[in-house]
Motif scaffolding. Structure first.
Motif, PDB file in Angstrom:
ATOM      1  N   LEU A 117       0.846  -1.325   0.078  1.00 48.37           N
ATOM      2  CA  LEU A 117      -0.045  -0.079  -0.086  1.00 48.37           C
ATOM      3  C   LEU A 117       0.817   1.383  -0.164  1.00 48.37           C
ATOM      4  O   LEU A 117       0.114   2.328  -0.093  1.00 48.37           O
ATOM      5  N   SER A 118       2.117   1.139  -0.113  1.00 51.35           N
ATOM      6  CA  SER A 118       3.021   2.181  -0.074  1.00 51.35           C
ATOM      7  C   SER A 118       2.865   3.141  -1.290  1.00 51.35           C
ATOM      8  O   SER A 118       3.104   2.645  -2.361  1.00 51.35           O
ATOM      9  N   VAL A 119       2.570   4.176  -1.163  1.00 50.89           N
ATOM     10  CA  VAL A 119       2.105   5.176  -2.501  1.00 50.89           C
ATOM     11  C   VAL A 119       3.257   6.535  -2.263  1.00 50.89           C
ATOM     12  O   VAL A 119       3.477   6.943  -0.957  1.00 50.89           O
ATOM     13  N   ASP A 126      -6.195  10.682  -7.528  1.00 54.62           N
ATOM     14  CA  ASP A 126      -7.551  10.010  -7.189  1.00 54.62           C
ATOM     15  C   ASP A 126      -7.595   8.763  -7.337  1.00 54.62           C
ATOM     16  O   ASP A 126      -8.357   8.095  -6.535  1.00 54.62           O
ATOM     17  N   SER A 127      -6.968   8.229  -8.177  1.00 49.25           N
ATOM     18  CA  SER A 127      -6.722   6.612  -8.307  1.00 49.25           C
ATOM     19  C   SER A 127      -6.142   6.100  -7.114  1.00 49.25           C
ATOM     20  O   SER A 127      -6.589   4.884  -6.450  1.00 49.25           O
ATOM     21  N   LEU A 132      -6.574   3.106  -2.048  1.00 48.12           N
ATOM     22  CA  LEU A 132      -6.338   3.005  -0.372  1.00 48.12           C
ATOM     23  C   LEU A 132      -8.005   2.961   0.080  1.00 48.12           C
ATOM     24  O   LEU A 132      -8.043   2.169   1.254  1.00 48.12           O
ATOM     25  N   LYS A 133      -8.943   3.687  -0.310  1.00 54.31           N
ATOM     26  CA  LYS A 133     -10.301   3.858   0.428  1.00 54.31           C
ATOM     27  C   LYS A 133     -10.834   2.459   0.179  1.00 54.31           C
ATOM     28  O   LYS A 133     -11.805   2.029   1.035  1.00 54.31           O
TER      29      LYS A 133
END
Length: 397
Positions: A117-119, A126-127, A132-133
Motif C-alpha cells: 500500500l506504500s504510495v 484520485d486513483s 486506499l479507500k
C-alpha cells in the motif's frame, strides 16, 4: 452405427443424465431429426458435461481457466501480504481480466501489507486515493492507518482522518493507537485547550502493551515527567529499557541488514572503560548507554509519505508552522507553536517525547548549541505550547 436400426422413427427419445447439486439424476427427452438407415455417424451421450478445452498458440492447454476462484484468491491474498512494493501486486493485476477482477476482491485487499500500500507522494492522485479507500473498506487496518494519516495531516481532513485511524485502533493496530495518542497530547487539529493528556496516556499504554516501541518510549517519558499521569520514575525507566530491548531484538531478527548490528567503541586511553564512538552513516545509537550502536529502523510508508509530501511543498506545512525534526516522522504542526521545541537552542521541533529522545541521540546532540533566547519569524519569544518541555539531556537508560 445406425445402419443396424432400419426402422428408426422420426423422433427418438434419448435420456441424457443431468445432475443436481445433491447428486440426483433425472432424464430429459431430446428430439432428434430424421435419420436414414445408412447414416454412420455416432452419437455419444456422456453422463458428465464435457467442455472443449481451448488451445493456446503453442498447442498446449490453458489450465489456468480451470482453476477455481477460491484457489486463485488464496494465491493473490498471499501475494498481496508478502509483496515488497506496489509494483509486485500491480503487475499481476494488469496480466489479464480475470486476475484484475479477482485481485480487487475484498478478500485479497484485506490482506495487503503496508509495503503493498506504500504510495509515493509525487504519484498521489484520485486513483491512489480510491485504491486506499477500497482497501480500507475491505477491512485492511494498514490501509486505514495510511489513509487516515494522509487525510489528517496532508489533506487536512481532520475528522475523516482521525475516524479512519480509530477504525484501525479498535482492531488493536499499534501504530494507529500511537498516532491518536500524539494527536491527543498535542491537541492536533484544534486549539491548545483541546489537549487531552489522560486520553493520550491511555492510548499510549495500549500501544505499549501491544509492543509498539515508540509507544513504550513515550509512556516511559510520561511516567518519568508525570505528564498526564502520576509521576513514577522507576516505572518510567523500566519502560525505556524495555523499548531499547525490543528495538535491539528487532534489529537482531533482521538478517538483511547491510550494516553491522552492534558497533562497540574502543577507548584509546589505557585503564579506562570503553567509550561511545560516533559512527558515520545510517545508524541510530539508541543503546549508546550500553555501548553499542543499532541501525535506524525502516520508517512506516505512511511516515515516508508525509515526509515526501511536505518536502515537495518547500518543507513547511503552512505559514509559521514546522515539521517534526525527527527523521522519518514527517508529522506537521496543525497550528503555530503546537510542537515542543528544544529548551536549549529552540531550533528543532518535536511532536512527541519519543521523537525528541530519538533525534537527540541520532543527530541533535552533536548540533545543539545554547542561546540566551530565540525568536520566531514575527520576533516573538516563544518556546512552543507543549507542556513540560523535555530536557534534551534525558537518555534512555
Amino acid at each position: 452405427s445406425l445402419s443396424f436400426y432400419p426402422s428408426l422413427s422420426t423422433e427418438v427419445s434419448v435420456f441424457s443424465i443431468m445432475r443436481t447439486r445433491r447428486g440426483l439424476c433425472y432424464p430429459q427427452t431430446l428430439q432428434l431429426p430424421n435419420m436414414s438407415s445408412d447414416i454412420t455417424k455416432l452419437f455419444t451421450l456422456s453422463h458428465k458435461r464435457q467442455k472443449r478445452m481451448p488451445e493456446n498458440t503453442t498447442g498446449g492447454s490453458d489450465y489456468f481457466d480451470y482453476l477455481p476462484d477460491d484457489i486463485v484468491l488464496s494465491i493473490l491474498g498471499k501475494l498481496s501480504s508478502t509483496a515488497t512494493s506496489p509494483s509486485d501486486f500491480i503487475s499481476v493485476l494488469i496480466t489479464c481480466k480475470r486476475l484484475n477482477a479477482l485481485g480487487l476482491n475484498s478478500v485479497v485487499l484485506s490482506k495487503a501489507s503496508n509495503k503493498t500500500l506504500s504510495v509515493q507522494a509525487k504519484n498521489w492522485c484520485d486513483s491512489a486515493h480510491g485504491f486506499l479507500k477500497r482497501c480500507a473498506d475491505a477491512g485492511n487496518i494498514e490501509a486505514c492507518y495510511t489513509l487516515g494519516m494522509i487525510r489528517f495531516y496532508c489533506l487536512q481532513n481532520r475528522r475523516s482522518g482521525a475516524s479512519i485511524m480509530a477504525k484501525a485502533a479498535m482492531k488493536s493496530h499499534a501504530p494507529s493507537l500511537y498516532s491518536l495518542a500524539v494527536i491527543q497530547f498535542n491537541g492536533s487539529g484544534g486549539t491548545k485547550n483541546d489537549k487531552d493528556l489522560r486520553a493520550g496516556v491511555a492510548l499510549c499504554a495500549r500501544a505499549a502493551f501491544l509492543g509498539h516501541i515508540d509507544g513504550l518510549r513515550e509512556l516511559g517519558h510520561c511516567l518519568q515527567d508525570g505528564y498526564g499521569v502520576k509521576q513514577n520514575v522507576i516505572e518510567g525507566r523500566r519502560f525505556l529499557v524495555q523499548a531499547n530491548a525490543r528495538e535491539l531484538a528487532a534489529v537482531l531478527s533482521n538478517g538483511n541488514s547491510k550494516h553491522p548490528l552492534l558497533t562497540w567503541s574502543v577507548n584509546p586511553v589505557a585503564n579506562q572503560p570503553p567509550q561511545i564512538r560516533v559512527v558515520s552513516g545510517s545508524g541510530c545509537p539508541l543503546l549508546s548507554d550500553f555501548g553499542c550502536n543499532v541501525p535506524v529502523k525502516e520508517a512506516h510508508p505512511a511516515n515516508r509519505f508525509l515526509t515526501e509530501w511536505f518536502e515537495n511543498r518547500g518543507g513547511f506545512p503552512g505559514q509559521g508552522m514546522m515539521l517534526c525534526s525527527n527523521t522519518g516522522c514527517g508529522r506537521p504542526e496543525t497550528r503555530k507553536h503546537e510542537f515542543r521545541r528544544c529548551s536549549v537552542c529552540g531550533v528543532v521541533n518535536y511532536c512527541s517525547r519519543a521523537c525528541q529522545a530519538l533525534d537527540w541521540k541520532f543527530r541533535h546532540k552533536a548540533e545543539c548549541a545554547p542561546v540566551e533566547r530565540w525568536l520566531n519569524a514575527e520576533g516573538e519569544n516563544v518556546a512552543g505550547d507543549g507542556d513540560g518541555v523535555v530536557n534534551v539531556e534525558e537518555v534512555d537508560r
